[in-house]
Design a protein around this motif. Sequence first.
Motif, mmCIF file in Angstrom:
data_model
loop_
_atom_site.group_PDB
_atom_site.id
_atom_site.type_symbol
_atom_site.label_atom_id
_atom_site.label_comp_id
_atom_site.label_asym_id
_atom_site.label_seq_id
_atom_site.Cartn_x
_atom_site.Cartn_y
_atom_site.Cartn_z
ATOM 1 N N ILE A 7 0.844 -1.209 0.000
ATOM 2 C CA ILE A 7 0.000 0.000 0.000
ATOM 3 C C ILE A 7 0.874 1.252 0.000
ATOM 4 N N ARG A 8 1.915 1.242 0.815
ATOM 5 C CA ARG A 8 2.831 2.386 0.850
ATOM 6 C C ARG A 8 3.450 2.626 -0.523
ATOM 7 N N SER A 9 3.958 1.548 -1.132
ATOM 8 C CA SER A 9 4.587 1.677 -2.443
ATOM 9 C C SER A 9 3.596 2.130 -3.505
ATOM 10 N N SER A 10 2.379 1.614 -3.430
ATOM 11 C CA SER A 10 1.360 1.977 -4.416
ATOM 12 C C SER A 10 1.037 3.462 -4.347
ATOM 13 N N PHE A 11 0.929 4.003 -3.140
ATOM 14 C CA PHE A 11 0.650 5.428 -2.961
ATOM 15 C C PHE A 11 1.760 6.274 -3.589
ATOM 16 N N PHE A 15 1.684 8.825 -7.253
ATOM 17 C CA PHE A 15 1.989 10.246 -7.367
ATOM 18 C C PHE A 15 3.256 10.506 -8.166
ATOM 19 N N VAL A 16 4.185 9.562 -8.164
ATOM 20 C CA VAL A 16 5.365 9.717 -9.019
ATOM 21 C C VAL A 16 4.921 9.752 -10.481
ATOM 22 N N LYS A 17 3.982 8.879 -10.846
ATOM 23 C CA LYS A 17 3.463 8.873 -12.219
ATOM 24 C C LYS A 17 2.728 10.166 -12.541
ATOM 25 N N GLU A 18 2.252 10.847 -11.509
ATOM 26 C CA GLU A 18 1.561 12.120 -11.707
ATOM 27 C C GLU A 18 2.512 13.311 -11.563
ATOM 28 N N GLY A 19 3.807 13.074 -11.719
ATOM 29 C CA GLY A 19 4.775 14.161 -11.764
ATOM 30 C C GLY A 19 5.307 14.630 -10.429
ATOM 31 N N MET A 92 2.709 8.665 7.823
ATOM 32 C CA MET A 92 1.788 9.592 7.175
ATOM 33 C C MET A 92 2.134 9.693 5.694
ATOM 34 N N LEU A 93 1.223 9.188 4.853
ATOM 35 C CA LEU A 93 1.371 9.332 3.415
ATOM 36 C C LEU A 93 0.888 10.717 3.021
ATOM 37 N N GLY A 94 1.585 11.347 2.085
ATOM 38 C CA GLY A 94 1.165 12.695 1.712
ATOM 39 C C GLY A 94 1.667 13.111 0.351
ATOM 40 N N ASN A 95 0.859 13.940 -0.323
ATOM 41 C CA ASN A 95 1.309 14.580 -1.557
ATOM 42 C C ASN A 95 1.254 16.090 -1.361
ATOM 43 N N PHE A 96 2.179 16.789 -1.999
ATOM 44 C CA PHE A 96 2.359 18.211 -1.738
ATOM 45 C C PHE A 96 2.534 18.965 -3.056
#
Length: 883
Positions: A7-11, A15-19, A92-96
């Motif tokens: 799950i961690r890797s998938s998250f 977002f890496v694929k989304e730049g 804590m998973l997060g995108n910024f």
Amino acid sequence: MSGVNEIRSSFIDYFVKEGHEAVASSPLVPHNDPTLMFTNAGMVQFKNVFTGVEKRPYSRAVTSQKCVRAGGKHNDLDNVGYTARHHTFFEMLGNFSFGDYFKDRAIELAWNLVTRTFELPKDRLLVTVYSEDEEAYGLWKKIAGLSDDRIIRIASSDNFWSMGDTGPCGPCSEIFFDHGPHIFGGPPGSADQDGDRFIEIWNLVFMQYEQLPGGERVGLPRPSIDTGMGLERISAVLQGTHDNYETDLMRALIAEVAEFTGVDPEGPQKASHRVIADHLRASVFLTADGVLPSNEGRGYVLRRIMRRAMRHAQLLGAKDPLMHRLVPILVREMGRAYPEIVRAELLAEETLLLEETRFRRTLERGLSILEEESQGLVSGASFPGEVAFKLYDTYGFPLDLTQDALRARGISVDTDAFDAAMARQKAEARANWAGSGEAATDTLWFAVRDKVGATDFLGYDTEKAEGVVTALVRDGAEVAALNAGETGLVVLNQTPFYAESGGQVGDTGRMTGEGGIVVEVRATQKKLGDLFLHDVKVESGTLKPGTALVLEVEHDRRAAVRANHSATHLLHEALRRVLGEHVAQKGSLVAPDRLRFDFSHPKPLSEAEVAEVEEIANRFVLRNEPVETRILAVDDAIKSGARALFGEKYGEEVRVVSMGTDDGNGAPYSVELCGGTHVKRTGDIGLISVVSEGAVASGVRRIEALTARAARKHLNGASAALIATASTLKAPVAEVEARVAALVEERRKLERELAETRKKLAMGGNQGSGDAVRTIGDIKLLARQVEGIEIKDLKGLVDEGKKQIGSGVVAIVGVTSDGKAGIVVGVTADLTARVDAVALVRRGAEALGGKGGGGRPDMAQAGGPDGDKADAALSAIEAALAG
């Protein structure tokens, strides 16, 4: 996709694929926010990026941030193990987004992840928005297609985030998952919102305002996004449970506890298994990030976490220390995502074993005394605070353990009396310190330490951090401010600056802050063991207590010091192996430009011995092996072979620094107790060059050496000088030594021949009024003044004169090039009963402006400052001889 690691890797991959840039988790000790005890959210490491202080080469980021909430206002410690979702350690998973995308894209990315990638059913999701955020409300309807009843407006501050009283802030939007009607609880905003049915899985922060002093908000020029999704919570959802402790990661840890204790993890002691599993993660990760158990600050929180888990291990019936045996399973489960715990596995095991061994003794002794002292107390009674303090102060039994042990019997502790006893003890300690003969300033530092607490040292892991000024001292007294141009001492709550100790010099560097504050750190010292004093000059701005500062150690200087310190360890062991087991450190200096090492040895080292020491030490430099740090009880460390350093004071627990691998048995080459900073690998030392060896005191020798650039510069200089010498001699470099030796011998021969020639000329020519041999009474006197003859050669001239006259007295005065004079008087053997050379030379010395003189009746010498009186000296001797 069921495992926590997946799950961690998938998250992150989504977002890496989304730049987005995948950014590693920052340490649990926040280096850029001194107001926090521990990193407690994903945005902490990006704080300065959001405020514009720091620039990074990306505008989008994704992280899995390790967090701890167990101290300060974020303290979930007492709830851990008894609820489904409280933890001390969590991820804590997060995108910024840093001024890149905003609400619409953030909502779209979040919705697509949870419904497409994670495949959560849309009908079990609902969201909240800040009541005044109409934009977010409309975007959720448009992007997610949610109905009005599944977009809940929240008017409270729960849905409005701020970094502080001032600074970036903005509305939030939270995504909730409905675990189903079979679980008690209502949706957010309802009377039953605290139940477990509706669980927040993701919080999106829309950072769009800046809060100004006075409460006014203005729009940010570049609105940003900060999100946080608890990995434990989303893993529970994706694994079909509402209980975080039922996820695969936590089940693996709990199963290991059950394996070692033989206690059913689902039985009456279920909570104890969960406490241990949770606290194990916090303990290992904090240790890996440089926090060690202590009685102050972060170390105290870690000690509480460790000891709470250890107490539950005993409740499960564990007869021997348990926690350290669980470290390998944690490393297997989480080491791939967090390699720092792989590197710190041994350190964590030893730290936990040491702490649990000590705690078991404390617990056994404390519970016994507690039982004895509480006999006769009934439910509702109060346990004396003075006794509780005695348990704490004398036996190391924490107050919270006393309270826990008595709570089951309905007995409270008189904490007011406990606090009063603590205050009395501190007052007595201050009085004792003031009367111990220390300087008056040490009394000041004791008061400062009592008021502001210890300084947290961060410098083992970083050279840059933030800190808050806790005290300022100028001219031996606390002051309210240090202004531009002033010097003084600054105390901070935490610092990366190493304070001078153990032979290692203190760090230098800079401090900067808002309002144009620029401060030069000229030195760092330490008082009372853990109070760091930064000797500063304020270049601009004004420093006051409470000022937040960015702290930067001078990197090149620290790197040079590290190399020199590690080199002393390698040299110490090399000396022992070359000279013998008697070698022990007697002092050291570790500076950026050189190292000095004093050691016990009864005689000078030969050139071959120095060369062998240097060769052995450099052999381990070239191997480039890791330099490892462990924590042990001081007695255990010394028993294991670690060497204590001269002049260092050690507490109950010590840092053990190991480097290199012994060729003979595979054990570490060098093992020493040391609190200094060191290189990561021996190869970072670069090179060790011993430049001198000599005596310091009886039985104590000293070597001085250079490392890295300084060593290379020294050797390059020596090489250039050798080449220049070869060129001058017009000889190959390989022949320089022999050619120079031949030239030196030739010079010595010429100097001997020249000295003999000068003697012959001096004794054969007219050199002044003492030219002729004359007779005084019946005694012949040869009196002569000479120049160009070394004073040490005058005795030879006198002996030659005695041969010439056969019987008599010879007096020769030699005048040096700086106008001083030496005088030697000789008496032939047949006259020593009548004439004393010592008495005559003293009369001559008086004329030269000197005093005294000494020797034997047949040969005496003296000197004087006035060579112009040479004739007078010879006349004085003649007069004395005449009687």
